[in-house]
Design a protein around this motif. Structure first.
Motif, PDB file in Angstrom:
ATOM      1  N   GLY A 466       0.786  -1.233   0.000  1.00 48.02           N
ATOM      2  CA  GLY A 466       0.000   0.000   0.000  1.00 48.02           C
ATOM      3  C   GLY A 466       0.815   1.278   0.000  1.00 48.02           C
ATOM      4  N   ASP A 467       2.146   1.176  -0.008  1.00 54.19           N
ATOM      5  CA  ASP A 467       2.985   2.380   0.012  1.00 54.19           C
ATOM      6  C   ASP A 467       3.315   2.778  -1.421  1.00 54.19           C
ATOM      7  N   GLY A 468       2.702   3.847  -1.877  1.00 51.13           N
ATOM      8  CA  GLY A 468       2.943   4.277  -3.254  1.00 51.13           C
ATOM      9  C   GLY A 468       1.917   5.299  -3.679  1.00 51.13           C
ATOM     10  N   TYR A 469       1.291   5.029  -4.798  1.00 47.51           N
ATOM     11  CA  TYR A 469       0.401   6.015  -5.406  1.00 47.51           C
ATOM     12  C   TYR A 469      -0.862   5.328  -5.912  1.00 47.51           C
ATOM     13  N   LEU A 470      -1.919   6.115  -6.006  1.00 48.61           N
ATOM     14  CA  LEU A 470      -3.077   5.715  -6.805  1.00 48.61           C
ATOM     15  C   LEU A 470      -3.028   6.517  -8.088  1.00 48.61           C
ATOM     16  N   ILE A 471      -3.203   5.810  -9.195  1.00 46.97           N
ATOM     17  CA  ILE A 471      -3.166   6.479 -10.499  1.00 46.97           C
ATOM     18  C   ILE A 471      -4.482   6.218 -11.212  1.00 46.97           C
ATOM     19  N   GLY A 472      -4.933   7.201 -11.980  1.00 47.53           N
ATOM     20  CA  GLY A 472      -6.172   7.020 -12.727  1.00 47.53           C
ATOM     21  C   GLY A 472      -6.565   8.308 -13.426  1.00 47.53           C
ATOM     22  N   VAL A 473      -7.617   8.227 -14.198  1.00 45.31           N
ATOM     23  CA  VAL A 473      -8.042   9.348 -15.036  1.00 45.31           C
ATOM     24  C   VAL A 473      -9.193  10.097 -14.372  1.00 45.31           C
ATOM     25  N   SER A 483      -9.585  15.456 -19.785  1.00 46.53           N
ATOM     26  CA  SER A 483      -9.058  14.500 -18.807  1.00 46.53           C
ATOM     27  C   SER A 483      -7.710  14.928 -18.249  1.00 46.53           C
ATOM     28  N   ASP A 484      -7.491  14.585 -16.999  1.00 48.34           N
ATOM     29  CA  ASP A 484      -6.159  14.575 -16.394  1.00 48.34           C
ATOM     30  C   ASP A 484      -5.854  13.137 -15.985  1.00 48.34           C
ATOM     31  N   LEU A 485      -4.614  12.735 -16.121  1.00 46.02           N
ATOM     32  CA  LEU A 485      -4.162  11.546 -15.405  1.00 46.02           C
ATOM     33  C   LEU A 485      -3.608  12.047 -14.086  1.00 46.02           C
ATOM     34  N   GLY A 496      -4.927  15.132  -2.014  1.00 42.93           N
ATOM     35  CA  GLY A 496      -5.159  15.317  -3.449  1.00 42.93           C
ATOM     36  C   GLY A 496      -3.938  14.982  -4.273  1.00 42.93           C
ATOM     37  N   PRO A 497      -4.023  15.199  -5.592  1.00 42.95           N
ATOM     38  CA  PRO A 497      -2.955  14.762  -6.488  1.00 42.95           C
ATOM     39  C   PRO A 497      -1.643  15.492  -6.256  1.00 42.95           C
ATOM     40  N   ILE A 498      -0.529  14.764  -6.363  1.00 47.82           N
ATOM     41  CA  ILE A 498       0.787  15.394  -6.336  1.00 47.82           C
ATOM     42  C   ILE A 498       1.219  15.768  -7.752  1.00 47.82           C
ATOM     43  N   ALA A 499       0.575  15.201  -8.744  1.00 42.46           N
ATOM     44  CA  ALA A 499       0.866  15.552 -10.137  1.00 42.46           C
ATOM     45  C   ALA A 499      -0.346  15.268 -11.003  1.00 42.46           C
ATOM     46  N   ARG A 500      -0.471  16.095 -12.036  1.00 40.76           N
ATOM     47  CA  ARG A 500      -1.530  15.901 -13.039  1.00 40.76           C
ATOM     48  C   ARG A 500      -0.887  15.888 -14.415  1.00 40.76           C
ATOM     49  N   VAL A 501      -1.242  14.905 -15.209  1.00 40.78           N
ATOM     50  CA  VAL A 501      -0.854  14.902 -16.616  1.00 40.78           C
ATOM     51  C   VAL A 501      -2.045  15.484 -17.360  1.00 40.78           C
ATOM     52  N   LYS A 502      -1.880  16.695 -17.853  1.00 42.22           N
ATOM     53  CA  LYS A 502      -3.024  17.431 -18.404  1.00 42.22           C
ATOM     54  C   LYS A 502      -3.194  17.083 -19.877  1.00 42.22           C
ATOM     55  N   MET A 503      -4.228  16.332 -20.158  1.00 39.55           N
ATOM     56  CA  MET A 503      -4.484  15.919 -21.531  1.00 39.55           C
ATOM     57  C   MET A 503      -5.285  17.007 -22.248  1.00 39.55           C
TER      58      MET A 503
END
Ligand SMILES: [Fe+2]
Length: 526
Positions: A466-473, A483-485, A496-503
């Protein structure tokens, strides 16, 4: 058959698509398909103005995209960890062509599987999508129109496609023995190259060792042996009560198989694997050959049928199968499962009645209250030879959602952390459960956002459970669905998110996703 009027059914189907999909997304070889080339003068397809009538997925799914994309170096807002290196694969239905008018309101899960990959490395993200070149996709591409009728009902197909696989490869994907395997539970997997997303096999049978006509969308990988464990239901044909169970070694060679019989032909969407046992939850979403011959959608919810949990020993001949019953529930996804001696524990998300409004109830109206999914812990005591009942406990009753996941490295093992997609009028969220502390923490982005399923990404190869990240759209309603990833740190999920991939657009829809660390992927050619 449904006792409801067609109008009632249509209305409920639409409501159901909106409710459910809010959570879920929120060079063709003619010789290979045996399909005749399109005739000169064939009329162009009339694409519908109302995207909801596309059949097999509509705008409600955010799924009519039809464009295969390569986007190099996506915009990143925030900071992607420098050592995050891997690929996030996802898949969902994206209708290749609108269906004929007769099937224009077919369920959303019959669109062709469109696979996307976010390749993350050194703070950069490259995005690539390709349709799975299924037999069905190739035939329709050649004919330039839809040839397949209703979800899982071949009696509704164009005669030219008789004998082709109906599989859409639109539900989930796994990476194992160097192949990206893409699934639809009515057919064998499709194999794709994990770097190029080129389809390498449109009917993958594990070198011929796989005997079923169907394969689940939810196999498991034993983290201790690297084995791949899986099954197919309706395995000997439509509405059959046969279940095929098998495993492969880490190289994809089948090393065990057996057959069992289900109590009836009901949906078994997911299954549980422990170090000792395999468990199947059969739900009253049932089918029979009469429904299929009548041209109806494959499943209907029959509330007169019990739900059953079947437990069988791993590696055995299947004759030890025991079926336990109890509170009638509709559970689809397994969060985690383990064996403790002769006790078997299976955690699933599920409701107290039909959760899929797009499949009709036979006897009562759809009940949105009872459909709400909660985490259910099933307990089966194999030591009691006379026991025919499961116990079931509802965990975190205040939390409702669907699409249960875990840290996939803990498949088959006792586990502590689980994840769930939440949805409701105030917006969706991702929940992280700590079963040891009996705590739920939630990331809730607000009503403007539709969140797809959360997939867990380990922080690094040595990270604890459980040590890591949740990723999703995350799709933004106010931005026409753009969408953001997003990446959320599981140590601070509520921040909240530490990073957003802005599509720059709304990406293709998703049912499920899968993370593959770079160390497991083939090397990208230079
Ligand atoms: Fe699923």
């Amino acid at each position: 058959m449904s006792s409801r009027s067609d109008d009632d059914q249509s209305t409920n189907e639409l409501r159901g698509r909106r409710a459910f999909l809010g959570a879920v997304t929120a060079g063709v070889g003619l010789a290979a398909t045996g399909v005749a080339p399109v005739q000169a003068g064939s009329p162009p397809v009339q694409f519908p103005g109302d995207r909801m009538t596309f059949g097999g997925g509509g705008s409600a799914a955010g799924a009519v995209n039809r464009s295969e994309v390569d986007l190099f170096d996506c915009e990143v807002d925030g900071h992607l960890p420098d050592d995050l290196d891997g690929a996030f694969f996802r898949v969902g239905p994206d209708p290749q062509y609108p269906k004929s008018d007769k099937y224009a309101r077919d369920i959303v899960f019959d669109g062709e599987g469109h696979v996307s990959m976010f390749r993350i490395s050194g703070g950069h993200v490259d995005y690539k999508t390709r349709y799975a070149r299924t037999q069905r996709w190739k035939a329709q591409h050649a004919a330039r129109r839809s040839l397949f009728g209703m979800y899982r009902n071949p009696t509704t197909d164009d005669p030219s496609v008789a004998g082709l696989s109906r599989g859409t490869a639109n539900t989930q994907l796994f990476y194992h023995h160097g192949k990206l395997l893409v699934y639809k539970e009515d057919s064998p997997p499709v194999a794709m190259d994990p770097l190029t997303l080129a389809t390498t096999d449109d009917y993958y049978t594990f070198g011929g060792g796989f005997k079923s006509l169907t394969h689940t969308a939810h196999p498991k990988i034993d983290p201790l042996t690297g084995e791949y464990i899986s099954f197919g239901y309706e395995a000997k044909g439509l509405a059959s009560d046969d279940i095929y169970i098998f495993s492969t070694d880490k190289h994809g060679t089948v090393n065990w198989e057996t057959w069992i019989k289900a109590p009836y032909a009901g949906m078994i969407h997911d299954f549980a694997v422990t170090q000792k046992h395999i468990a199947f939850f059969v739900i009253p979403m049932a089918t029979n050959v009469e429904r299929i011959r009548a041209g109806a959608v494959h499943f209907a919810y029959d509330s007169t049928l019990p739900s059953y949990m079947g437990v069988v020993r791993r590696g055995g001949d299947g004759k030890d199968i025991r079926w336990f019953t109890g509170q009638q529930l509709m559970c689809t996804h397994v969060m985690g499962a383990w064996s403790d001696g002769e006790m078997v524990y299976v955690d699933m998300d599920g409701g107290e009645a039909n959760q899929f409004p797009f499949f009709p109830n036979l006897y009562e109206p759809f009940d949105f209250q009872k459909a709400a999914g909660r985490v259910r812990r099933f307990k089966m005591n194999l030591a009691n030879k006379r026991s025919k009942s499961y116990e079931v406990e509802t965990l975190y009753p205040e939390v409702t959602g669907a699409l249960a996941r875990q840290d996939d490295r803990f498949h088959t093992l006792p586990y502590r952390y689980g994840f769930l997609n939440l949805f409701g009028p105030a917006g969706g969220g991702w929940a992280m459960f700590d079963h040891q502390k009996k705590l739920a923490k939630v990331f809730a982005p607000g009503a403007d956002v539709n969140l797809a399923e959360a997939t867990f990404v380990p922080r690094n190869s040595a990270a604890g459970e459980g040590d890591g990240y949740l990723i999703g759209v995350a799709d933004h309603k106010s931005e026409n669905g753009r969408s953001d990833l997003i990446l959320v740190d599981t140590q601070h999920i509520d921040a909240g998110p530490i990073a957003r991939v802005k599509m720059p657009y709304r990406v293709v829809g998703q049912v499920h996703g899968f993370w593959v660390p770079a160390a497991q992927l083939p090397q990208m050619p230079v």
